[in-house]
Design an enzyme around this catalytic site. Sequence first.
Site, PDB file in Angstrom:
ATOM      1  N   PRO A  20       0.927   6.811  11.738  1.00 30.95           N
ATOM      2  CA  PRO A  20      -0.528   6.693  11.559  1.00 30.95           C
ATOM      3  C   PRO A  20      -1.195   8.016  11.199  1.00 30.95           C
ATOM      4  CG  PRO A  20       0.120   6.172  13.842  1.00 30.95           C
ATOM      5  CD  PRO A  20       1.381   6.380  13.069  1.00 30.95           C
ATOM      6  N   ASP A  27      -5.572  -5.244 -12.105  1.00 29.80           N
ATOM      7  CA  ASP A  27      -5.727  -5.425 -10.658  1.00 29.80           C
ATOM      8  C   ASP A  27      -6.766  -4.468 -10.100  1.00 29.80           C
ATOM      9  OD1 ASP A  27      -3.777  -7.307 -10.386  1.00 29.80           O
ATOM     10  OD2 ASP A  27      -2.255  -5.951  -9.599  1.00 29.80           O
TER      11      ASP A  27
END
Length: 240
Positions: free
Chosen positions: A84, A163
């Site tokens: 993280p 996209d």
Amino acid sequence: MKIDILTLFPEMFAPLEHSIVGKAKEKGLLDINYHNFREHAEKARHVDDEPYGGGQGMLLRAQPIFDTIEQIDAKNPRVILLDPAGRTFDQSYAEELAQEEELIFICGHYEGYDERIKTLVTDEISLGDFVLTGGELAAMTMVDATVRLIPEVIGKEVSHRDDSFSSGLLEYPQYTRPYDFRGMLVPDVLMSGHHENIRKWRLEESLRKTYKRRPDLLEHYNFTEEEALLFEKIKEESLN
Ligand SMILES: C[S@@+](CC[C@H](N)C(=O)[O-])C[C@H]1O[C@@H](n2cnc3c(N)ncnc32)[C@H](O)[C@@H]1O
């Protein structure tokens, strides 16, 4: 592309057997190998231990990770530690990884890693500002986002050129049959068959959506002359 994944839970990766990633494997465009590093742990298969200096939880020991990586056959891999505290994963990161031939992912568990494991890695990557129980879901997400960008995996390279994030903008709204669904009609321009007008409409809608939902993406966006004009118009409209 060859991907090696170090994990205590190889069975968690079953979703990668399906859909586009599964097909890429079937077509021989992708080879994924799972390495349960518990099998390489000395000391009665212990992969974790208490932190020096005290503190809560257990840490992954360096030895099983080092020994597992050392037996992987790879020439010049990107070695990715899921953490993280790493750089946040995004589309440009996926595009970067899609250029590589060999990726190794190390999925953590427990409270984290012995810091010396980081000497093995080239990248520390986070999926976002939250804490998962382990690195498996993060690695799966990154593999999925990366593999679909490998030429030949989706088919036509154009499939992901528009996209969201690929161009730096969010994708424009899209419609399919029927033309009239419960009174909601498809915009006329999309029915016109006029390719240039459709292109312009999509560009304007992309800019409008990005401005409304993710103005942060426009802060460093390189506008073309055409986009800059459209963007001025969109900003003026929003003031009225
Ligand atoms: C419970 S977490 C450890 C969190 C650690 N104590 C900290 O505060 O940074 C266990 C493992 O899950 C994985 N993980 C958790 N959150 C993640 C995230 N946002 N992105 C990538 N991996 C994550 C990492 O491999 C991590 O070592």
